[in-house]
Design a protein around this motif. Structure first.
Motif, PDB file in Angstrom:
ATOM      1  N   ALA A   4      43.639  42.067  39.587  1.00  0.00           N
ATOM      2  CA  ALA A   4      42.254  42.277  40.027  1.00  0.00           C
ATOM      3  C   ALA A   4      41.388  41.070  39.705  1.00  0.00           C
ATOM      4  N   ILE A   5      41.606  40.471  38.534  1.00  0.00           N
ATOM      5  CA  ILE A   5      40.853  39.271  38.159  1.00  0.00           C
ATOM      6  C   ILE A   5      41.148  38.134  39.133  1.00  0.00           C
ATOM      7  N   ILE A   6      42.414  37.945  39.434  1.00  0.00           N
ATOM      8  CA  ILE A   6      42.801  36.877  40.361  1.00  0.00           C
ATOM      9  C   ILE A   6      42.236  37.139  41.747  1.00  0.00           C
ATOM     10  N   ASP A   7      42.268  38.378  42.183  1.00  0.00           N
ATOM     11  CA  ASP A   7      41.768  38.729  43.512  1.00  0.00           C
ATOM     12  C   ASP A   7      40.288  38.410  43.665  1.00  0.00           C
ATOM     13  N   ARG A   8      39.530  38.583  42.586  1.00  0.00           N
ATOM     14  CA  ARG A   8      38.090  38.297  42.640  1.00  0.00           C
ATOM     15  C   ARG A   8      37.795  36.806  42.496  1.00  0.00           C
ATOM     16  N   ALA A  37      51.104  39.231  39.907  1.00  0.00           N
ATOM     17  CA  ALA A  37      50.033  40.146  39.512  1.00  0.00           C
ATOM     18  C   ALA A  37      49.087  40.421  40.675  1.00  0.00           C
ATOM     19  N   TRP A  38      48.755  39.365  41.412  1.00  0.00           N
ATOM     20  CA  TRP A  38      47.864  39.528  42.573  1.00  0.00           C
ATOM     21  C   TRP A  38      48.493  40.450  43.609  1.00  0.00           C
ATOM     22  N   SER A  39      49.769  40.294  43.863  1.00  0.00           N
ATOM     23  CA  SER A  39      50.455  41.132  44.845  1.00  0.00           C
ATOM     24  C   SER A  39      50.478  42.594  44.404  1.00  0.00           C
ATOM     25  N   VAL A  40      50.705  42.817  43.118  1.00  0.00           N
ATOM     26  CA  VAL A  40      50.701  44.186  42.586  1.00  0.00           C
ATOM     27  C   VAL A  40      49.338  44.826  42.773  1.00  0.00           C
ATOM     28  N   TRP A  41      48.281  44.065  42.463  1.00  0.00           N
ATOM     29  CA  TRP A  41      46.928  44.605  42.622  1.00  0.00           C
ATOM     30  C   TRP A  41      46.600  44.872  44.083  1.00  0.00           C
ATOM     31  N   ARG A  42      46.940  43.954  44.968  1.00  0.00           N
ATOM     32  CA  ARG A  42      46.626  44.135  46.391  1.00  0.00           C
ATOM     33  C   ARG A  42      47.335  45.364  46.955  1.00  0.00           C
ATOM     34  N   GLN A  43      48.547  45.594  46.515  1.00  0.00           N
ATOM     35  CA  GLN A  43      49.277  46.773  46.974  1.00  0.00           C
ATOM     36  C   GLN A  43      48.606  48.048  46.457  1.00  0.00           C
ATOM     37  N   ALA A  44      48.224  48.043  45.176  1.00  0.00           N
ATOM     38  CA  ALA A  44      47.585  49.224  44.597  1.00  0.00           C
ATOM     39  C   ALA A  44      46.194  49.446  45.179  1.00  0.00           C
ATOM     40  N   ASP A  45      45.459  48.354  45.401  1.00  0.00           N
ATOM     41  CA  ASP A  45      44.095  48.452  45.919  1.00  0.00           C
ATOM     42  C   ASP A  45      44.088  48.950  47.365  1.00  0.00           C
ATOM     43  N   GLY A  46      45.148  48.667  48.094  1.00  0.00           N
ATOM     44  CA  GLY A  46      45.239  49.139  49.472  1.00  0.00           C
ATOM     45  C   GLY A  46      45.697  50.578  49.573  1.00  0.00           C
ATOM     46  N   ASN A  47      46.100  51.138  48.442  1.00  0.00           N
ATOM     47  CA  ASN A  47      46.539  52.523  48.401  1.00  0.00           C
ATOM     48  C   ASN A  47      45.323  53.417  48.155  1.00  0.00           C
ATOM     49  N   THR A  48      45.341  54.603  48.697  1.00  0.00           N
ATOM     50  CA  THR A  48      44.210  55.520  48.495  1.00  0.00           C
ATOM     51  C   THR A  48      44.250  56.189  47.128  1.00  0.00           C
ATOM     52  N   ASP A  56      49.956  30.225  39.260  1.00  0.00           N
ATOM     53  CA  ASP A  56      51.396  30.152  39.050  1.00  0.00           C
ATOM     54  C   ASP A  56      52.076  31.402  39.614  1.00  0.00           C
ATOM     55  N   ASP A  57      53.399  31.455  39.522  1.00  0.00           N
ATOM     56  CA  ASP A  57      54.132  32.544  40.140  1.00  0.00           C
ATOM     57  C   ASP A  57      53.836  33.899  39.490  1.00  0.00           C
ATOM     58  N   SER A  58      53.642  33.906  38.170  1.00  0.00           N
ATOM     59  CA  SER A  58      53.302  35.167  37.505  1.00  0.00           C
ATOM     60  C   SER A  58      51.938  35.674  37.980  1.00  0.00           C
ATOM     61  N   ALA A  59      51.006  34.761  38.198  1.00  0.00           N
ATOM     62  CA  ALA A  59      49.698  35.147  38.740  1.00  0.00           C
ATOM     63  C   ALA A  59      49.843  35.692  40.155  1.00  0.00           C
ATOM     64  N   ARG A  60      50.727  35.085  40.940  1.00  0.00           N
ATOM     65  CA  ARG A  60      50.963  35.561  42.308  1.00  0.00           C
ATOM     66  C   ARG A  60      51.573  36.968  42.297  1.00  0.00           C
ATOM     67  N   PRO A 100      40.020  34.644  46.015  1.00  0.00           N
ATOM     68  CA  PRO A 100      40.183  35.561  47.150  1.00  0.00           C
ATOM     69  C   PRO A 100      41.181  35.015  48.163  1.00  0.00           C
ATOM     70  N   PRO A 101      41.767  35.913  48.975  1.00  0.00           N
ATOM     71  CA  PRO A 101      42.843  35.502  49.888  1.00  0.00           C
ATOM     72  C   PRO A 101      42.415  34.417  50.860  1.00  0.00           C
ATOM     73  N   ASP A 102      43.399  33.650  51.327  1.00  0.00           N
ATOM     74  CA  ASP A 102      43.137  32.631  52.332  1.00  0.00           C
ATOM     75  C   ASP A 102      42.835  33.291  53.681  1.00  0.00           C
ATOM     76  N   SER A 103      42.685  32.514  54.700  1.00  0.00           N
ATOM     77  CA  SER A 103      42.185  33.000  55.991  1.00  0.00           C
ATOM     78  C   SER A 103      43.025  34.126  56.583  1.00  0.00           C
ATOM     79  N   ASP A 104      44.340  34.072  56.383  1.00  0.00           N
ATOM     80  CA  ASP A 104      45.171  35.133  56.964  1.00  0.00           C
ATOM     81  C   ASP A 104      45.438  36.273  55.983  1.00  0.00           C
ATOM     82  N   GLY A 105      44.878  36.165  54.782  1.00  0.00           N
ATOM     83  CA  GLY A 105      44.971  37.251  53.816  1.00  0.00           C
ATOM     84  C   GLY A 105      46.309  37.412  53.145  1.00  0.00           C
ATOM     85  N   SER A 106      47.217  36.470  53.343  1.00  0.00           N
ATOM     86  CA  SER A 106      48.570  36.635  52.822  1.00  0.00           C
ATOM     87  C   SER A 106      48.769  36.038  51.440  1.00  0.00           C
TER      88      SER A 106
END
Length: 257
Positions: free
Chosen positions: A163-167, A189-200, A183-187, A170-176
């Motif tokens: 969540a910290i990284i996401d704020r 963590a960001w992926s885990v948050w984006r998946q959880a944040d997109g969940n209801t 670094d890779d560990s940050a990536r 923020p994602p690049d133009s295509d959101g990917s």
């Protein structure tokens, strides 16, 4: 500014060779040490001193001119002879306002000590996420340290790191991909948050399924999951008062919502 962000998914990743002297480090122990520190700060605590072990905490209290509150847990349970455990519910203004407290926990305070050589050191939770972000936006290099659980990666801490990284990046133009230098560990963590944040599913439900969450439920502290899942309810940061010491103070920030 082009900010770089690194993540340690457990404190053991901070080897002695890891250069932290110019870094601003953010310690995360969502369940529950850093959530307790933010709550105690909001309730008017004067100072928070963290210790790695029970003996050091008791010794500090015995030597203090005015006895501080002894606080903490081992394996989720309060420590015999201590004043308070590690539930945010205990840290009310009536109990902690204008007091010093000494805190030792199974995971969180050990993570703090692992990052001691950092130039700047903060403790973050979902509760004070917005204030923490406001305090570190201008830092050139951030080192996020997840406390984990008994040496293992904990989902709840990785979620907050993401969540910290996401704020901040923020994602690049295509959101990917997140922007900036991470670094890779940050990536991860960001992926885990984006998946959880997109969940209801509410954040509290995510915490229930984490290693730390399951341990709390088993220990009888299920209500703390909701207490620690409130986002941005505390407008203040928990930051080390001076280099080389594990003395933390709470400072309120004007945070735009």
């Amino acid at each position: 500014m082009n900010q770089s962000i690194s993540v340690s998914l457990t404190p053991s990743e901070l080897s002695p060779e890891c250069d932290l002297h110019q870094a601003c480090s953010i310690i995360i122990d969502v369940l529950r040490a850093t959530s307790v520190m933010a709550t105690a700060g909001q309730s008017g605590v004067r100072r928070m001193i963290t210790c790695e072990n029970i003996h050091a905490a008791a010794q500090f209290a015995d030597q203090a001119a005015i006895r501080p509150l002894l606080c903490g847990e081992r394996h989720c349970k309060p420590i015999d002879g201590f004043d308070l455990g590690n539930s945010p519910a205990e840290y009310t203004p009536e109990r902690v306002a204008d007091r010093d407290l000494v805190l030792t926990t199974t995971n969180g305070t050990r993570a703090i000590h692992a990052a001691m050589r950092s130039r700047r050191l903060l403790a973050a939770s979902f509760l004070n996420l917005d204030a923490t972000l406001a305090a570190v936006r201008s830092e050139p290099h951030l080192q996020i340290v997840c406390a984990g659980t008994n040496g293992q990666i904990s989902y709840e801490d990785v979620l907050l790191a993401g969540a910290i990284i996401d704020r901040l990046a923020p994602p690049d133009s295509d959101g990917s991909e997140p922007s900036g230098h991470i670094d890779d560990s940050a990536r991860i963590a960001w992926s885990v948050w984006r998946q959880a944040d997109g969940n209801t599913r509410p954040l509290q439900q995510s915490l229930r399924h984490s290693l730390g969450g399951r341990n709390l439920i088993e220990a009888g502290y299920e209500a703390d999951l909701e207490r620690c899942a409130q986002v941005g309810t505390i407008d203040g940061i928990v930051e080390r008062a001076e280099p080389g010491k594990t003395v933390f103070e709470f400072r309120r920030l004007a945070v735009s919502k």
